[in-house]
Design a protein around this motif. Structure first.
Motif, PDB file in Angstrom:
ATOM      1  N   ASP A   1       0.847  -1.192   0.000  1.00  0.00           N
ATOM      2  CA  ASP A   1       0.000   0.000   0.000  1.00  0.00           C
ATOM      3  C   ASP A   1       0.888   1.249   0.000  1.00  0.00           C
ATOM      4  O   ASP A   1       1.051   1.911   1.014  1.00  0.00           O
TER       5      ASP A   1
ATOM      6  N   MET B   1      -9.293  -1.691  -1.066  1.00  0.00           N
ATOM      7  CA  MET B   1      -8.470  -1.809   0.128  1.00  0.00           C
ATOM      8  C   MET B   1      -9.171  -1.135   1.307  1.00  0.00           C
ATOM      9  O   MET B   1      -9.514   0.042   1.246  1.00  0.00           O
TER      10      MET B   1
ATOM     11  N   PHE C   1      -8.635  -6.538   1.602  1.00  0.00           N
ATOM     12  CA  PHE C   1      -9.443  -6.042   0.499  1.00  0.00           C
ATOM     13  C   PHE C   1     -10.857  -6.582   0.597  1.00  0.00           C
ATOM     14  O   PHE C   1     -11.073  -7.738   0.951  1.00  0.00           O
TER      15      PHE C   1
END
Length: 312
Positions: free
Chosen positions: A136, A197, A148
């Protein structure tokens, strides 16, 4: 004088504290993404978990007379199967999990091989994590772990099934597997299952071991992450309240799954696959642990200031 070690030791003591001494909060989930939390759980259990290890040298001797401790890479993909709430003593798996939506975890980090012989290896926390491990990059620091949310299109396949063919995990993160060019177009509510996410964090503790016997191996691990980012539309986690996200479990070789592609687009070839049976729990520190953490952070800040002010 090195002022770093005492502060680092305080932090290590806090992070390594047994979770039995920590409070166990519940984490709320809203599959609709509107912040209306319908399920609260403090333990998530996986139904599938495939891992790939690179840089590991089977049978190597670490230490005097052998090779120096060395760093390996581990990355995994996981599907959440059930949720439970210890405060209620009940399974609270939300309706629709893995039928209308799914939660997928991806982990990528470096492990330090601390000891090893012909059959057994032990692993610890590497001194630092490479930015190449970042799942990320939109958050500060290296994020080794992310969750996710996938809205499974009615009549369409899951995008998070570890296996071969079109259902192989492929639509996560910002790497080569993301974007419309790979059939991961996104959109409101994630209609095509490419994954939104909803959480990410960084590695703070890792202890693992693995023993091989012929073509079969078994192992265990304890891996902990500090949560850095949460999407409040999907997860009810008050900022700063959930301090540790812990994975525990066992591994075995050979794996039941042999995906042709991992979540980040890597194509495994000669590296070993691991089947990882694991669960994920959440914890916050007790007041005494908070005090230790505070002292550790203060010590690190002081050591940095002294280092900056030291004469050349």
């Amino acid at each position: 004088m090195n002022y770093y070690k005492p502060a680092a030791a305080l932090l290590a003591a806090a992070l390594a504290a047994p979770l039995g001494a920590l409070a166990a909060p519940v984490v709320g989930l809203d599959p609709t993404g509107t912040g209306t939390y319908t399920t609260y759980a403090d333990l998530w259990t996986n139904i599938t978990d495939t891992a790939v290890v690179t840089g590991f040298v089977p049978g190597a001797i670490v230490g005097p007379g052998g090779i120096a401790p060395y760093v390996t890479e581990l990355h995994t993909q996981t599907v959440i199967g059930t949720m439970s709430n210890s405060n209620l003593g009940a399974i609270v798996t939300p309706p629709g999990l893995n039928t209308s939506f799914e939660l997928t975890k991806v982990v990528r980090f470096e492990e330090l091989v601390t000891s090893q012989n012909a059959t057994t290896a032990t692993f610890g926390l590497a001194p630092s994590q490479s930015a190449a491990m970042d799942v990320d990059p939109t958050r500060a620091g290296v994020q080794n772990f992310a969750v996710f949310f996938d809205q499974i299109t009615p009549g369409g396949p899951s995008q998070a099934v570890p296996g071969n063919g079109v259902d192989t995990v492929r639509c996560y993160g910002t790497g080569v597997t993301g974007g419309a060019a790979n059939g991961c177009g996104g959109g409101a509510g994630d209609p095509d299952g490419d994954g939104i996410m909803i959480l990410s964090g960084h590695l703070v503790f890792n202890v693992a071991s693995f023993t091989a016997s012929g073509a079969v191996g078994t192992g265990s691990f304890d891996t902990r992450f500090v949560i850095d980012y949460v999407d409040p539309a999907y997860l009810d986690i008050v900022t700063g309240s959930v301090f540790i996200d812990k994975f525990t479990g066992t591994t075995n070789v050979p794996s039941f799954f042999t995906p042709t592609s991992m979540w980040d687009g890597a194509t495994p070839t000669t590296v070993p696959f691991l089947k990882v049976d694991s669960s994920q729990s959440f914890a916050v520190p007790e007041p005494g642990t908070v005090a230790i953490i505070g002292l550790g952070l203060a010590g690190l800040a002081l050591s940095k200031r002294r280092k900056l002010n030291a004469p050349c």
